[in-house]
Design an enzyme around this catalytic site. Sequence first.
Site, PDB file in Angstrom:
ATOM      1  N   SER A 124       5.252  -6.914   3.469  1.00  0.00           N
ATOM      2  CA  SER A 124       5.940  -7.256   4.669  1.00  0.00           C
ATOM      3  C   SER A 124       6.486  -8.545   4.695  1.00  0.00           C
ATOM      4  CB  SER A 124       4.456  -7.364   5.714  1.00  0.00           C
ATOM      5  OG  SER A 124       3.834  -8.326   4.987  1.00  0.00           O
ATOM      6  N   CYS A 139       9.425   2.180   3.512  1.00  0.00           N
ATOM      7  CA  CYS A 139      10.426   0.708   3.703  1.00  0.00           C
ATOM      8  C   CYS A 139      11.643   1.376   4.204  1.00  0.00           C
ATOM      9  CB  CYS A 139      10.338  -0.117   2.694  1.00  0.00           C
ATOM     10  SG  CYS A 139      10.984   0.524   1.203  1.00  0.00           S
ATOM     11  N   GLU A 147       8.675  -3.264  13.226  1.00  0.00           N
ATOM     12  CA  GLU A 147       8.706  -2.353  12.258  1.00  0.00           C
ATOM     13  C   GLU A 147       7.497  -1.696  12.496  1.00  0.00           C
ATOM     14  OE1 GLU A 147       7.750  -3.501   8.159  1.00  0.00           O
ATOM     15  OE2 GLU A 147       9.070  -1.731   7.417  1.00  0.00           O
ATOM     16  N   PHE A 203       1.024  -1.195   0.110  1.00  0.00           N
ATOM     17  CA  PHE A 203       0.110  -0.185  -0.026  1.00  0.00           C
ATOM     18  C   PHE A 203       0.890   1.222  -0.026  1.00  0.00           C
ATOM     19  CE2 PHE A 203       0.988   0.181   4.559  1.00  0.00           C
ATOM     20  CZ  PHE A 203       1.106   1.212   4.731  1.00  0.00           C
ATOM     21  N   LYS A 231      -1.008  -7.365  -9.590  1.00  0.00           N
ATOM     22  CA  LYS A 231      -1.944  -7.454  -8.205  1.00  0.00           C
ATOM     23  C   LYS A 231      -1.485  -6.310  -7.484  1.00  0.00           C
ATOM     24  CE  LYS A 231      -2.677  -8.517  -4.568  1.00  0.00           C
ATOM     25  NZ  LYS A 231      -3.279  -7.617  -3.599  1.00  0.00           N
ATOM     26  N   GLU A 262      -4.961  -3.958  -1.999  1.00  0.00           N
ATOM     27  CA  GLU A 262      -6.384  -3.861  -1.984  1.00  0.00           C
ATOM     28  C   GLU A 262      -6.690  -2.541  -1.367  1.00  0.00           C
ATOM     29  OE1 GLU A 262      -4.426  -5.738  -0.652  1.00  0.00           O
ATOM     30  OE2 GLU A 262      -5.359  -6.938   1.136  1.00  0.00           O
TER      31      GLU A 262
HETATM   32  P1  NAD Z   1       1.406  -6.514   3.208  1.00  0.00           P
HETATM   33  O1  NAD Z   1       2.282  -7.354   3.327  1.00  0.00           O
HETATM   34  O2  NAD Z   1       0.391  -6.607   4.197  1.00  0.00           O
HETATM   35  O3  NAD Z   1       0.750  -6.416   1.538  1.00  0.00           O
HETATM   36  C1  NAD Z   1       1.385  -6.678   0.509  1.00  0.00           C
HETATM   37  C2  NAD Z   1       0.546  -7.336  -0.675  1.00  0.00           C
HETATM   38  O4  NAD Z   1       0.656  -8.854  -0.219  1.00  0.00           O
HETATM   39  C3  NAD Z   1      -0.503  -6.707  -0.969  1.00  0.00           C
HETATM   40  O5  NAD Z   1      -0.705  -6.532  -2.307  1.00  0.00           O
HETATM   41  C4  NAD Z   1      -1.764  -7.751  -0.281  1.00  0.00           C
HETATM   42  O6  NAD Z   1      -2.767  -7.855  -0.953  1.00  0.00           O
HETATM   43  C5  NAD Z   1      -0.894  -9.078  -0.082  1.00  0.00           C
HETATM   44  N1  NAD Z   1      -1.277  -9.837   1.225  1.00  0.00           N
HETATM   45  C6  NAD Z   1      -1.699  -9.203   2.320  1.00  0.00           C
HETATM   46  N2  NAD Z   1      -1.741 -10.464   3.123  1.00  0.00           N
HETATM   47  C7  NAD Z   1      -1.512 -11.527   2.770  1.00  0.00           C
HETATM   48  C8  NAD Z   1      -1.716 -12.612   2.932  1.00  0.00           C
HETATM   49  N3  NAD Z   1      -1.895 -13.340   3.978  1.00  0.00           N
HETATM   50  N4  NAD Z   1      -1.191 -13.676   1.870  1.00  0.00           N
HETATM   51  C9  NAD Z   1      -0.786 -13.530   0.831  1.00  0.00           C
HETATM   52  N5  NAD Z   1      -0.945 -12.159   0.229  1.00  0.00           N
HETATM   53  C10 NAD Z   1      -1.074 -11.271   1.169  1.00  0.00           C
HETATM   54  O7  NAD Z   1       2.168  -5.112   3.226  1.00  0.00           O
HETATM   55  P2  NAD Z   1       1.770  -3.568   3.252  1.00  0.00           P
HETATM   56  O8  NAD Z   1       1.369  -3.545   4.610  1.00  0.00           O
HETATM   57  O9  NAD Z   1       0.945  -3.448   2.088  1.00  0.00           O
HETATM   58  O10 NAD Z   1       3.240  -2.850   3.131  1.00  0.00           O
HETATM   59  C11 NAD Z   1       3.737  -2.585   3.900  1.00  0.00           C
HETATM   60  C12 NAD Z   1       5.016  -3.446   4.032  1.00  0.00           C
HETATM   61  O11 NAD Z   1       5.879  -3.484   3.125  1.00  0.00           O
HETATM   62  C13 NAD Z   1       6.232  -3.008   5.210  1.00  0.00           C
HETATM   63  O12 NAD Z   1       6.481  -4.038   5.913  1.00  0.00           O
HETATM   64  C14 NAD Z   1       7.117  -2.252   4.399  1.00  0.00           C
HETATM   65  O13 NAD Z   1       8.566  -2.255   4.889  1.00  0.00           O
HETATM   66  C15 NAD Z   1       7.063  -3.325   3.147  1.00  0.00           C
HETATM   67  N6  NAD Z   1       7.821  -2.591   2.096  1.00  0.00           N
HETATM   68  C16 NAD Z   1       8.963  -2.907   1.796  1.00  0.00           C
HETATM   69  C17 NAD Z   1       9.734  -2.522   0.604  1.00  0.00           C
HETATM   70  C18 NAD Z   1      11.036  -2.739   0.048  1.00  0.00           C
HETATM   71  O14 NAD Z   1      11.532  -2.589  -0.870  1.00  0.00           O
HETATM   72  N7  NAD Z   1      11.580  -3.758   0.923  1.00  0.00           N
HETATM   73  C19 NAD Z   1       8.965  -1.451  -0.285  1.00  0.00           C
HETATM   74  C20 NAD Z   1       7.722  -1.095   0.209  1.00  0.00           C
HETATM   75  C21 NAD Z   1       7.155  -1.696   1.422  1.00  0.00           C
END
Ligand code: NAD
Length: 505
Positions: free
Chosen positions: A234, A289, A389, A157, A181, A184
């Site tokens: 994450s 991040c 985090e 997000f 994808k 959401e």
């Molecule tokens: P998230 O892991 O909750 O979601 C990421 C994606 O995974 C979304 O598209 C979501 O729909 C999907 N998803 C969520 N739960 C899932 C599940 N149980 N099973 C399968 N897919 C699932 O992450 P977020 O909250 O949207 O983003 C924040 C996180 O992303 C933070 O931890 C941040 O550090 C990390 N991030 C890392 C970088 C990097 O380059 N290292 C860059 C941006 C964000």
Amino acid sequence: MSVAAAAKPPTVKLLIGGVWIESRTTQWRDVINPATQQVLARVPFATAQELDAAVASAKDAFKTWRKTSIGVRARIFLKYQQLIREHMKELAAILTAEQGKTLPDAEGDIFRGLEVVEHAANIGTLQMGELANNVATGVDTFSLLQPLGVCAGITPFNFPAMIPLWMFPMAIATGNTFILKPSEQDPLVTVRLVELALEAGIPKGVLNLVHGGEATVNGICDHPDIKAVSFVGSTKVGTHVYRRATLAGKRAQCMMGAKNHAVVLPDANREQTLNNLIGAAFGAAGQRCMAASTLVLVGESREWLPALVEKARTLKVNAGFEPGTDVGPVVSCAALERVSGLIERGILEGAKLELDGRNPSVPGYEQGNFVGPTIFSGVKPGMAIYEQEIFGPVLIAVEVATLDDAIRLINDNPNGNGVALFTQSGAAARKFQEDIDVGQVGINVPIPVPVPLFSFTGSRASKLGDLGPYGKQVILFYTQTKTVTQRWFDDSTLSVGVNTTISLR
Ligand code: NAD
């Protein structure tokens, strides 16, 4: 502020085979403005059949797209970068409404993605193979970097423009077709970017868009016709995606969570350092991040903390679309609850709350998910605020005696996304860059995200997979290297023999 729009919110469409379609799913989720709680749209969780249809259209489109000339591919991305520039304000407004970050920061989010699009327009030179002449007498060997087929991207997000743009432009420029994808929580700016990509000339089926959560992501990981998966999000979900996708025989690259330290030596430029820290810790409400969320004060630099607290206190908390805002809302009520819970935990575990940003007054936006700049000192490894985090505008400060202590502390932390050192000493900087075990290092640069001439190089627990997004590494991620060894006979050449090794010499 009114909480709900009077009109029924629009539904977000899927893009399959070049056609925008209404999902037939029964599962929907609201896309919510985090400053007002207004429902902006409803996003579907695509059915398994819809994902199958998207993959089938991408598979079909690959047959012709993989053979498309360099010039055609490059010109699409030249046109695309122009369209993104022309629509910058519109894109930023959509992004701020659904995600919460300030308008200038939203433009920054788009701009960092735009740089990858510009790089994709150089695909001709980026995707060149190598040639060695006369590897044996009259024999040459050369390599081809060929596209894999259908690739997929799953995005978080917090950068709903930049991160989709890390993925599909380079995948498509290298000759693959793509299933995207988006998160959401804020899919609307991504949808608009995909519309502009079609306008730039990406053919039907080459880029497809599906929405959803866990089931859609699992469906992507398992799908036999998807060859590679790029994930950003994450650590928990990324670890799962990596395991599941690689078990299904795919290539995978997962960029994940972080705990980025900023080390301050007493010889650093004080004003520059404090200003940089404020931006890096509280910009985008700490939801980056690469946010510098952990301050490591070495020796006498601990005396700078009160000045830092005073600067943070002056930041303006407000809706991201209001002029002059420094810190917008966090993305959701759940995020606000999590950040507030961690602040509470920090207090209970004995850290000193130097600045409490909870429950700020934001007139006109009383329903918003706001938390203002928050600073803890006296933080120690083992405390929840150090180990987790926080992903909100919370800066924690740890004090150490020497640079060696700082390096040890950071190398003991499992994450390896980003780190920064503030100093005027070249010798200290060189020691730091040599000994620190973190993938992206800033020297007097608080958020050292590399431009697309390089690749994003997070390391250790922040990354799974060898190759990073964008830059040179992603060309290898999205292609298969094939080597061709060839010789040509003219009519006078006569050679009979079974020992090819010798005859090749
Ligand atoms: P998230 O892991 O909750 O979601 C990421 C994606 O995974 C979304 O598209 C979501 O729909 C999907 N998803 C969520 N739960 C899932 C599940 N149980 N099973 C399968 N897919 C699932 O992450 P977020 O909250 O949207 O983003 C924040 C996180 O992303 C933070 O931890 C941040 O550090 C990390 N991030 C890392 C970088 C990097 O380059 N290292 C860059 C941006 C964000």
